[in-house]
Design a protein around this motif. Structure first.
Motif, PDB file in Angstrom:
ATOM      1  N   ARG A 131      43.685   7.587 -23.294  1.00  0.00           N
ATOM      2  CA  ARG A 131      43.199   7.646 -21.915  1.00  0.00           C
ATOM      3  C   ARG A 131      41.837   8.330 -21.853  1.00  0.00           C
ATOM      4  O   ARG A 131      40.934   7.877 -21.154  1.00  0.00           O
ATOM      5  CB  ARG A 131      44.200   8.401 -21.036  1.00  0.00           C
ATOM      6  CG  ARG A 131      45.552   7.727 -20.856  1.00  0.00           C
ATOM      7  CD  ARG A 131      45.502   6.615 -19.835  1.00  0.00           C
ATOM      8  NE  ARG A 131      46.807   5.995 -19.671  1.00  0.00           N
ATOM      9  CZ  ARG A 131      47.698   6.317 -18.727  1.00  0.00           C
ATOM     10  NH1 ARG A 131      47.382   7.259 -17.840  1.00  0.00           N
ATOM     11  NH2 ARG A 131      48.860   5.707 -18.658  1.00  0.00           N
ATOM     12  N   VAL A 159      50.197  11.794 -15.537  1.00  0.00           N
ATOM     13  CA  VAL A 159      51.269  10.893 -15.978  1.00  0.00           C
ATOM     14  C   VAL A 159      52.624  11.405 -15.506  1.00  0.00           C
ATOM     15  O   VAL A 159      53.448  10.638 -14.984  1.00  0.00           O
ATOM     16  CB  VAL A 159      51.248  10.739 -17.510  1.00  0.00           C
ATOM     17  CG1 VAL A 159      52.468   9.946 -17.993  1.00  0.00           C
ATOM     18  CG2 VAL A 159      49.969  10.037 -17.963  1.00  0.00           C
ATOM     19  N   GLU A 163      53.321   8.653 -12.922  1.00  0.00           N
ATOM     20  CA  GLU A 163      53.662   7.485 -13.739  1.00  0.00           C
ATOM     21  C   GLU A 163      55.063   7.570 -14.344  1.00  0.00           C
ATOM     22  O   GLU A 163      55.284   7.202 -15.494  1.00  0.00           O
ATOM     23  CB  GLU A 163      52.612   7.288 -14.841  1.00  0.00           C
ATOM     24  CG  GLU A 163      51.215   7.046 -14.298  1.00  0.00           C
ATOM     25  CD  GLU A 163      50.218   6.679 -15.381  1.00  0.00           C
ATOM     26  OE1 GLU A 163      50.643   6.206 -16.453  1.00  0.00           O
ATOM     27  OE2 GLU A 163      49.009   6.873 -15.164  1.00  0.00           O
ATOM     28  N   GLY A 168      56.873   8.317 -18.643  1.00  0.00           N
ATOM     29  CA  GLY A 168      55.511   7.810 -18.653  1.00  0.00           C
ATOM     30  C   GLY A 168      54.722   8.218 -19.878  1.00  0.00           C
ATOM     31  O   GLY A 168      53.832   7.490 -20.327  1.00  0.00           O
ATOM     32  N   LYS A 171      55.112   5.745 -22.797  1.00  0.00           N
ATOM     33  CA  LYS A 171      54.660   4.374 -22.627  1.00  0.00           C
ATOM     34  C   LYS A 171      53.996   3.919 -23.926  1.00  0.00           C
ATOM     35  O   LYS A 171      53.122   4.592 -24.459  1.00  0.00           O
ATOM     36  CB  LYS A 171      53.654   4.312 -21.473  1.00  0.00           C
ATOM     37  CG  LYS A 171      53.164   2.924 -21.126  1.00  0.00           C
ATOM     38  CD  LYS A 171      52.197   3.018 -19.950  1.00  0.00           C
ATOM     39  CE  LYS A 171      51.701   1.660 -19.512  1.00  0.00           C
ATOM     40  NZ  LYS A 171      50.743   1.779 -18.383  1.00  0.00           N
ATOM     41  N   GLN A 238      48.853   1.560 -23.382  1.00  0.00           N
ATOM     42  CA  GLN A 238      48.783   2.964 -23.003  1.00  0.00           C
ATOM     43  C   GLN A 238      47.672   3.261 -22.001  1.00  0.00           C
ATOM     44  O   GLN A 238      47.775   4.221 -21.243  1.00  0.00           O
ATOM     45  CB  GLN A 238      48.617   3.839 -24.255  1.00  0.00           C
ATOM     46  CG  GLN A 238      49.877   3.879 -25.106  1.00  0.00           C
ATOM     47  CD  GLN A 238      49.781   4.858 -26.259  1.00  0.00           C
ATOM     48  OE1 GLN A 238      48.727   5.036 -26.856  1.00  0.00           O
ATOM     49  NE2 GLN A 238      50.883   5.509 -26.577  1.00  0.00           N
ATOM     50  N   ASP A 240      46.711   0.885 -19.779  1.00  0.00           N
ATOM     51  CA  ASP A 240      46.910  -0.052 -18.675  1.00  0.00           C
ATOM     52  C   ASP A 240      47.218   0.698 -17.380  1.00  0.00           C
ATOM     53  O   ASP A 240      47.867   1.750 -17.393  1.00  0.00           O
ATOM     54  CB  ASP A 240      48.075  -0.995 -19.010  1.00  0.00           C
ATOM     55  CG  ASP A 240      48.074  -2.251 -18.157  1.00  0.00           C
ATOM     56  OD1 ASP A 240      47.062  -2.526 -17.496  1.00  0.00           O
ATOM     57  OD2 ASP A 240      49.102  -2.960 -18.162  1.00  0.00           O
ATOM     58  N   ASP A 241      46.736   0.157 -16.260  1.00  0.00           N
ATOM     59  CA  ASP A 241      46.944   0.794 -14.964  1.00  0.00           C
ATOM     60  C   ASP A 241      48.424   0.770 -14.589  1.00  0.00           C
ATOM     61  O   ASP A 241      49.080  -0.277 -14.651  1.00  0.00           O
ATOM     62  CB  ASP A 241      46.115   0.085 -13.891  1.00  0.00           C
ATOM     63  CG  ASP A 241      46.220   0.766 -12.541  1.00  0.00           C
ATOM     64  OD1 ASP A 241      45.886   1.957 -12.447  1.00  0.00           O
ATOM     65  OD2 ASP A 241      46.666   0.107 -11.581  1.00  0.00           O
ATOM     66  N   TYR A 242      48.955   1.912 -14.186  1.00  0.00           N
ATOM     67  CA  TYR A 242      50.381   2.032 -13.901  1.00  0.00           C
ATOM     68  C   TYR A 242      50.785   1.243 -12.657  1.00  0.00           C
ATOM     69  O   TYR A 242      51.832   0.590 -12.641  1.00  0.00           O
ATOM     70  CB  TYR A 242      50.750   3.516 -13.724  1.00  0.00           C
ATOM     71  CG  TYR A 242      52.203   3.756 -13.369  1.00  0.00           C
ATOM     72  CD1 TYR A 242      53.201   3.589 -14.326  1.00  0.00           C
ATOM     73  CD2 TYR A 242      52.565   4.165 -12.085  1.00  0.00           C
ATOM     74  CE1 TYR A 242      54.538   3.808 -14.007  1.00  0.00           C
ATOM     75  CE2 TYR A 242      53.890   4.390 -11.765  1.00  0.00           C
ATOM     76  CZ  TYR A 242      54.867   4.212 -12.728  1.00  0.00           C
ATOM     77  OH  TYR A 242      56.192   4.428 -12.406  1.00  0.00           O
ATOM     78  N   ARG A 243      49.966   1.292 -11.608  1.00  0.00           N
ATOM     79  CA  ARG A 243      50.337   0.663 -10.340  1.00  0.00           C
ATOM     80  C   ARG A 243      49.989  -0.826 -10.296  1.00  0.00           C
ATOM     81  O   ARG A 243      50.591  -1.574  -9.538  1.00  0.00           O
ATOM     82  CB  ARG A 243      49.650   1.396  -9.184  1.00  0.00           C
ATOM     83  CG  ARG A 243      50.042   2.863  -9.112  1.00  0.00           C
ATOM     84  CD  ARG A 243      49.615   3.519  -7.814  1.00  0.00           C
ATOM     85  NE  ARG A 243      49.966   4.930  -7.803  1.00  0.00           N
ATOM     86  CZ  ARG A 243      51.189   5.395  -7.574  1.00  0.00           C
ATOM     87  NH1 ARG A 243      52.172   4.554  -7.332  1.00  0.00           N
ATOM     88  NH2 ARG A 243      51.427   6.697  -7.579  1.00  0.00           N
ATOM     89  N   PRO A 245      49.563  -3.135 -13.298  1.00  0.00           N
ATOM     90  CA  PRO A 245      49.457  -3.396 -14.742  1.00  0.00           C
ATOM     91  C   PRO A 245      49.059  -4.833 -15.058  1.00  0.00           C
ATOM     92  O   PRO A 245      49.435  -5.773 -14.360  1.00  0.00           O
ATOM     93  CB  PRO A 245      50.874  -3.095 -15.248  1.00  0.00           C
ATOM     94  CG  PRO A 245      51.755  -3.350 -14.070  1.00  0.00           C
ATOM     95  CD  PRO A 245      50.963  -2.921 -12.874  1.00  0.00           C
TER      96      PRO A 245
END
Length: 296
Positions: A131, A159, A163, A168, A171, A238, A240-243, A245
């Motif tokens: 990140r 996270v 997340e 999270g 991930k 890892q 990738d956007d959580y909300r 994806p």
């Protein structure tokens, strides 16, 4: 217990040497892996490894090459201590008699077992590292909604809070396992085979430092040569956007990368990874062997 302590100490020192030598290469690897696919008619943010180095130094200074080092530095002792200690304990289980050298096949098994153990430490550590390393590349794309992090603890807090909590931080565990198990099996198998070849027989105790550097460097290269596409999948998942994806999982990420970028997409950052693996793993194995011998 004495052997465990020796492996813990030697593994820690070996890991520190590996990290110091290899982290700048790793930063460039992750930047290349995670940069967004350019829109039609646009150029990618980085044209290659050297361009990524130049842009990173221009924007962030030389310190930018060591971004994200805090998380692995904080856990390098645990990571390499576990890797070499589990490997050492598996060696003891597989050894027919005390002092008898293991075969290459037995070292492959030991490496695979050690890979399973270290995956559970590597996954959250690398999520934080990736990140931090990738955020400058991701921030150039407004569509990513990339979060700006202030440091390793800031990533961890974000996270845990936003997340999915502790889950999270894990991930990318599946591709991490898919990288560490076969990768370490290959690395320790190649290391043992090269040492025996350079020694001219099963007794490798008299090998000089030059031979250990060669064996360690080439063993590290074998790790990445064997599992590199899996590492690409791990990195993109890892970061990738959580909300919102892009990928639903490891297989989906593999298919999408292959569909949009071909085989080349699965080897983004391969040059820096290989350039890093030889000196970093040479330093790691040499530091481990020298420390281990001094503790005998």
């Amino acid at each position: 217990m004495a052997d465990v302590v020796k492996d813990l100490t030697s593994g820690t020192i070996g890991g520190a040497a590996q990290l110091i030598v290899g982290h700048p290469f790793d930063t460039i690897k992750v930047k290349l892996q995670s940069q967004p696919v350019p829109l039609p008619g646009q150029l990618p943010k980085y044209s290659g490894a050297m361009d990524a180095v130049k842009q990173t130094i221009a924007a962030e200074g030389a310190r930018g090459l060591y971004k994200g080092m805090g998380a692995p530095l904080a856990t390098v002792a645990a990571f390499n201590a576990v890797l070499f200690t589990v490997r050492g304990q598996m060696e003891a289980l597989l050894r027919s008699e005390p002092g008898v050298p293991l075969t290459v096949q037995q070292q492959v098994i030991c490496g695979a077992g050690a890979g399973v153990a270290v995956s559970f430490l590597a996954c959250p550590t690398e999520l934080i590292k990736c990140r931090l390393q990738a955020q400058s590349a991701l921030s150039s794309s407004a569509a990513t909604g990339a979060v700006k992090y202030g440091g390793p603890m800031d990533v961890a807090r974000h996270v845990l809070r936003s997340e999915g909590g502790l889950r999270g931080l894990f991930k990318g565990l599946v591709p991490t396992l898919a990288r560490e198990v076969p990768g370490n099996a290959a690395m320790f198998g190649v290391y043992e085979a090269l040492k025996k070849t350079l020694a001219g027989g099963p007794d490798t105790s008299k090998l000089g430092r030059g031979s250990l550097i060669v064996a360690g460097g080439l063993a590290g290269a074998s790790f990445w040569a064997f599992v590199y596409p899996t590492d690409v999948v791990k990195s993109v998942i890892q970061v990738d956007d959580y909300r919102n994806p892009k990928f639903s999982g490891s297989i989906n990420a593999f298919k999408k990368i292959f569909a949009t970028e071909g085989v080349k997409g699965l080897y983004k950052g391969f040059g820096p990874a290989m350039a890093r693996s030889v000196p970093a793993n040479a330093a790691c194995f040499l530091a481990y062997e020298v420390t281990r011998s001094s503790l005998e």
